[in-house]
Design a protein around this motif. Structure first.
Motif, PDB file in Angstrom:
ATOM      1  N   ALA A  27       0.816  -1.220   0.000  1.00 29.43           N
ATOM      2  CA  ALA A  27       0.000   0.000   0.000  1.00 29.43           C
ATOM      3  C   ALA A  27       0.846   1.265   0.000  1.00 29.43           C
ATOM      4  O   ALA A  27       0.304   2.369   0.117  1.00 29.43           O
ATOM      5  CB  ALA A  27      -0.920  -0.003   1.226  1.00 29.43           C
ATOM      6  N   HIS A  28       2.136   1.128  -0.169  1.00 27.02           N
ATOM      7  CA  HIS A  28       3.026   2.297  -0.146  1.00 27.02           C
ATOM      8  C   HIS A  28       2.590   3.296  -1.214  1.00 27.02           C
ATOM      9  O   HIS A  28       2.278   2.917  -2.349  1.00 27.02           O
ATOM     10  CB  HIS A  28       4.470   1.853  -0.382  1.00 27.02           C
ATOM     11  CG  HIS A  28       5.460   2.911  -0.061  1.00 27.02           C
ATOM     12  ND1 HIS A  28       5.726   3.962  -0.905  1.00 27.02           N
ATOM     13  CD2 HIS A  28       6.244   3.088   1.029  1.00 27.02           C
ATOM     14  CE1 HIS A  28       6.630   4.738  -0.363  1.00 27.02           C
ATOM     15  NE2 HIS A  28       6.973   4.229   0.817  1.00 27.02           N
ATOM     16  N   PRO A  29       2.557   4.597  -0.876  1.00 31.29           N
ATOM     17  CA  PRO A  29       2.092   5.619  -1.824  1.00 31.29           C
ATOM     18  C   PRO A  29       2.863   5.664  -3.140  1.00 31.29           C
ATOM     19  O   PRO A  29       2.311   6.053  -4.167  1.00 31.29           O
ATOM     20  CB  PRO A  29       2.250   6.935  -1.067  1.00 31.29           C
ATOM     21  CG  PRO A  29       2.527   6.595   0.343  1.00 31.29           C
ATOM     22  CD  PRO A  29       2.905   5.151   0.420  1.00 31.29           C
ATOM     23  N   GLU A  30       4.119   5.261  -3.134  1.00 32.98           N
ATOM     24  CA  GLU A  30       4.916   5.262  -4.365  1.00 32.98           C
ATOM     25  C   GLU A  30       4.519   4.148  -5.325  1.00 32.98           C
ATOM     26  O   GLU A  30       5.004   4.103  -6.453  1.00 32.98           O
ATOM     27  CB  GLU A  30       6.404   5.167  -4.034  1.00 32.98           C
ATOM     28  CG  GLU A  30       6.953   6.405  -3.355  1.00 32.98           C
ATOM     29  CD  GLU A  30       8.441   6.280  -3.055  1.00 32.98           C
ATOM     30  OE1 GLU A  30       9.081   5.335  -3.555  1.00 32.98           O
ATOM     31  OE2 GLU A  30       8.942   7.130  -2.313  1.00 32.98           O
ATOM     32  N   LEU A  31       3.647   3.248  -4.879  1.00 36.32           N
ATOM     33  CA  LEU A  31       3.237   2.120  -5.709  1.00 36.32           C
ATOM     34  C   LEU A  31       1.876   2.368  -6.357  1.00 36.32           C
ATOM     35  O   LEU A  31       1.099   1.440  -6.568  1.00 36.32           O
ATOM     36  CB  LEU A  31       3.229   0.833  -4.879  1.00 36.32           C
ATOM     37  CG  LEU A  31       4.581   0.441  -4.283  1.00 36.32           C
ATOM     38  CD1 LEU A  31       4.440  -0.759  -3.385  1.00 36.32           C
ATOM     39  CD2 LEU A  31       5.598   0.208  -5.385  1.00 36.32           C
ATOM     40  N   GLU A  32       1.614   3.602  -6.694  1.00 41.24           N
ATOM     41  CA  GLU A  32       0.365   3.948  -7.365  1.00 41.24           C
ATOM     42  C   GLU A  32       0.295   3.189  -8.688  1.00 41.24           C
ATOM     43  O   GLU A  32       1.280   3.099  -9.418  1.00 41.24           O
ATOM     44  CB  GLU A  32       0.318   5.454  -7.619  1.00 41.24           C
ATOM     45  CG  GLU A  32      -1.027   5.931  -8.105  1.00 41.24           C
ATOM     46  CD  GLU A  32      -1.079   7.449  -8.196  1.00 41.24           C
ATOM     47  OE1 GLU A  32      -1.659   7.926  -9.169  1.00 41.24           O
ATOM     48  OE2 GLU A  32      -0.525   8.108  -7.297  1.00 41.24           O
ATOM     49  N   GLY A  33      -0.852   2.650  -8.983  1.00 43.28           N
ATOM     50  CA  GLY A  33      -1.016   1.854 -10.194  1.00 43.28           C
ATOM     51  C   GLY A  33      -0.970   0.360  -9.917  1.00 43.28           C
ATOM     52  O   GLY A  33      -1.016  -0.442 -10.839  1.00 43.28           O
ATOM     53  N   ILE A  34      -0.887   0.004  -8.639  1.00 45.19           N
ATOM     54  CA  ILE A  34      -0.892  -1.406  -8.245  1.00 45.19           C
ATOM     55  C   ILE A  34      -2.167  -1.687  -7.465  1.00 45.19           C
ATOM     56  O   ILE A  34      -2.496  -0.965  -6.530  1.00 45.19           O
ATOM     57  CB  ILE A  34       0.327  -1.738  -7.347  1.00 45.19           C
ATOM     58  CG1 ILE A  34       1.635  -1.574  -8.113  1.00 45.19           C
ATOM     59  CG2 ILE A  34       0.206  -3.144  -6.759  1.00 45.19           C
ATOM     60  CD1 ILE A  34       1.885  -2.571  -9.218  1.00 45.19           C
ATOM     61  N   SER A  35      -2.877  -2.720  -7.866  1.00 45.18           N
ATOM     62  CA  SER A  35      -4.001  -3.180  -7.055  1.00 45.18           C
ATOM     63  C   SER A  35      -3.554  -4.456  -6.349  1.00 45.18           C
ATOM     64  O   SER A  35      -2.697  -5.192  -6.850  1.00 45.18           O
ATOM     65  CB  SER A  35      -5.250  -3.416  -7.887  1.00 45.18           C
ATOM     66  OG  SER A  35      -5.114  -4.564  -8.677  1.00 45.18           O
ATOM     67  N   VAL A  36      -4.124  -4.682  -5.183  1.00 46.73           N
ATOM     68  CA  VAL A  36      -3.742  -5.828  -4.354  1.00 46.73           C
ATOM     69  C   VAL A  36      -4.972  -6.667  -4.099  1.00 46.73           C
ATOM     70  O   VAL A  36      -6.038  -6.150  -3.749  1.00 46.73           O
ATOM     71  CB  VAL A  36      -3.132  -5.363  -3.012  1.00 46.73           C
ATOM     72  CG1 VAL A  36      -2.797  -6.558  -2.126  1.00 46.73           C
ATOM     73  CG2 VAL A  36      -1.904  -4.502  -3.259  1.00 46.73           C
ATOM     74  N   THR A 143       8.739  -4.854  -3.302  1.00 48.59           N
ATOM     75  CA  THR A 143       9.644  -5.140  -4.407  1.00 48.59           C
ATOM     76  C   THR A 143       8.909  -5.817  -5.562  1.00 48.59           C
ATOM     77  O   THR A 143       9.179  -5.554  -6.730  1.00 48.59           O
ATOM     78  CB  THR A 143      10.837  -6.000  -3.931  1.00 48.59           C
ATOM     79  OG1 THR A 143      11.539  -5.284  -2.927  1.00 48.59           O
ATOM     80  CG2 THR A 143      11.776  -6.340  -5.063  1.00 48.59           C
ATOM     81  N   VAL A 144       7.965  -6.684  -5.243  1.00 43.54           N
ATOM     82  CA  VAL A 144       7.162  -7.323  -6.289  1.00 43.54           C
ATOM     83  C   VAL A 144       6.403  -6.249  -7.061  1.00 43.54           C
ATOM     84  O   VAL A 144       6.417  -6.210  -8.297  1.00 43.54           O
ATOM     85  CB  VAL A 144       6.176  -8.367  -5.696  1.00 43.54           C
ATOM     86  CG1 VAL A 144       5.232  -8.889  -6.772  1.00 43.54           C
ATOM     87  CG2 VAL A 144       6.950  -9.507  -5.042  1.00 43.54           C
ATOM     88  N   ALA A 145       5.736  -5.336  -6.331  1.00 43.18           N
ATOM     89  CA  ALA A 145       4.972  -4.276  -6.982  1.00 43.18           C
ATOM     90  C   ALA A 145       5.879  -3.348  -7.785  1.00 43.18           C
ATOM     91  O   ALA A 145       5.557  -2.981  -8.922  1.00 43.18           O
ATOM     92  CB  ALA A 145       4.193  -3.480  -5.934  1.00 43.18           C
ATOM     93  N   ALA A 146       7.017  -2.981  -7.212  1.00 41.57           N
ATOM     94  CA  ALA A 146       7.940  -2.077  -7.912  1.00 41.57           C
ATOM     95  C   ALA A 146       8.446  -2.725  -9.196  1.00 41.57           C
ATOM     96  O   ALA A 146       8.620  -2.057 -10.208  1.00 41.57           O
ATOM     97  CB  ALA A 146       9.106  -1.716  -6.988  1.00 41.57           C
ATOM     98  N   HIS A 147       8.655  -4.011  -9.151  1.00 37.07           N
ATOM     99  CA  HIS A 147       9.099  -4.741 -10.346  1.00 37.07           C
ATOM    100  C   HIS A 147       8.054  -4.614 -11.465  1.00 37.07           C
ATOM    101  O   HIS A 147       8.395  -4.475 -12.630  1.00 37.07           O
ATOM    102  CB  HIS A 147       9.357  -6.203  -9.994  1.00 37.07           C
ATOM    103  CG  HIS A 147       9.963  -6.990 -11.093  1.00 37.07           C
ATOM    104  ND1 HIS A 147      11.299  -6.965 -11.367  1.00 37.07           N
ATOM    105  CD2 HIS A 147       9.407  -7.810 -12.004  1.00 37.07           C
ATOM    106  CE1 HIS A 147      11.547  -7.753 -12.398  1.00 37.07           C
ATOM    107  NE2 HIS A 147      10.414  -8.273 -12.802  1.00 37.07           N
ATOM    108  N   LEU A 148       6.794  -4.673 -11.093  1.00 33.19           N
ATOM    109  CA  LEU A 148       5.716  -4.564 -12.079  1.00 33.19           C
ATOM    110  C   LEU A 148       5.626  -3.151 -12.667  1.00 33.19           C
ATOM    111  O   LEU A 148       5.247  -2.980 -13.820  1.00 33.19           O
ATOM    112  CB  LEU A 148       4.380  -4.941 -11.455  1.00 33.19           C
ATOM    113  CG  LEU A 148       4.253  -6.416 -11.039  1.00 33.19           C
ATOM    114  CD1 LEU A 148       2.969  -6.634 -10.267  1.00 33.19           C
ATOM    115  CD2 LEU A 148       4.348  -7.325 -12.245  1.00 33.19           C
ATOM    116  N   LEU A 149       5.978  -2.173 -11.862  1.00 35.67           N
ATOM    117  CA  LEU A 149       5.914  -0.782 -12.328  1.00 35.67           C
ATOM    118  C   LEU A 149       7.112  -0.420 -13.196  1.00 35.67           C
ATOM    119  O   LEU A 149       7.092   0.618 -13.863  1.00 35.67           O
ATOM    120  CB  LEU A 149       5.814   0.169 -11.121  1.00 35.67           C
ATOM    121  CG  LEU A 149       4.518   0.072 -10.339  1.00 35.67           C
ATOM    122  CD1 LEU A 149       4.594   0.915  -9.079  1.00 35.67           C
ATOM    123  CD2 LEU A 149       3.325   0.493 -11.201  1.00 35.67           C
ATOM    124  N   GLY A 150       8.121  -1.270 -13.151  1.00 44.24           N
ATOM    125  CA  GLY A 150       9.292  -1.029 -13.988  1.00 44.24           C
ATOM    126  C   GLY A 150      10.254  -0.154 -13.317  1.00 44.24           C
ATOM    127  O   GLY A 150      11.096   0.513 -13.665  1.00 44.24           O
TER     128      GLY A 150
END
Length: 150
Positions: A27-36, A143-150
Motif C-alpha cells: 500500500a506504499h504511496p509510491e506504488l500507485e497503479g498497483i491493485s492488491v 519489491t514485487v509491486a515495484a518490479h511490475l511498475l518497472g
C-alpha cells in the motif's frame, strides 16, 4: 493497472502480523497503479492466479514443509496455471517456530516449475517477528509491486 496477488495461510497472531506487513508494503504511496488482492490459500482460484501480474506467498512452516492450505492451493492451480504465469515476479514469507528451510524449499520447487521470478530472497522468520522482520517483509512485498511498475 497491475495486480499483486497475496496468497496466504495466516492462522496465528504472528502470521497475521506478517500479513499486515505485506499488505502495508503493497500500500506504499509510491506504488500507485498497483491493485492488491489478498486471498486465503484455501479460497484462491485459478482465476485469481491468472489475473495477477505478481505474487506474494505467506505460509507457516509446518513439520518442515509449507502449510497444508498453501500446498492444497498449489495442487489445485498448478497444472491450469503452468506455462501461463512464467516470468512473473514473486516474493515468499515463511514463519516457523525454529526451522523454515524445508518450507522455503518446498515452495521454491513449485515456483520454479511455474517459472516465476523471485525478486527478493525468501523471508524466513522464526519466533516473534520484530520491527526489523516486519519491515523486511513489507519491503519484499513492495519489491514485487515495484518490479511490475518497472
Amino acid at each position: 493497472m497491475s495486480t499483486v496477488l497475496v496468497v496466504h495461510h495466516a492462522p496465528s497472531p504472528r502470521l497475521r502480523r506478517l500479513l499486515e506487513a505485506i499488505e502495508t508494503g503493497l500500500a506504499h504511496p509510491e506504488l500507485e497503479g498497483i491493485s492488491v488482492e489478498s486471498v486465503p490459500a484455501l479460497a484462491t482460484t485459478d482465476d485469481h492466479v491468472l489475473r495477477a501480474d505478481g505474487y506474494v506467498f505467506l505460509t507457516p512452516a509446518n513439520f518442515g514443509y509449507m502449510s497444508g492450505a498453501l500446498k492444497h492451493f498449489f495442487d489445485r492451480t498448478y497444472y491450469t496455471c503452468e506455462g501461463a504465469v512464467s516470468g512473473r515476479p514473486y516474493a515468499l514469507c515463511v514463519h516457523g517456530d525454529n526451522d523454515t528451510s524445508g518450507a522455503v524449499t518446498s515452495v521454491e520447487k513449485i515456483t520454479t516449475g511455474w517459472a516465476l521470478q523471485a525478486v527478493a530472497p525468501a523471508a524466513q522468520i522464526t519466533g516473534e517477528p520484530g520491527r526489523e522482520e516486519l519491515d523486511s517483509v513489507a519491503d519484499s512485498a513492495a519489491t514485487v509491486a515495484a518490479h511490475l511498475l518497472g
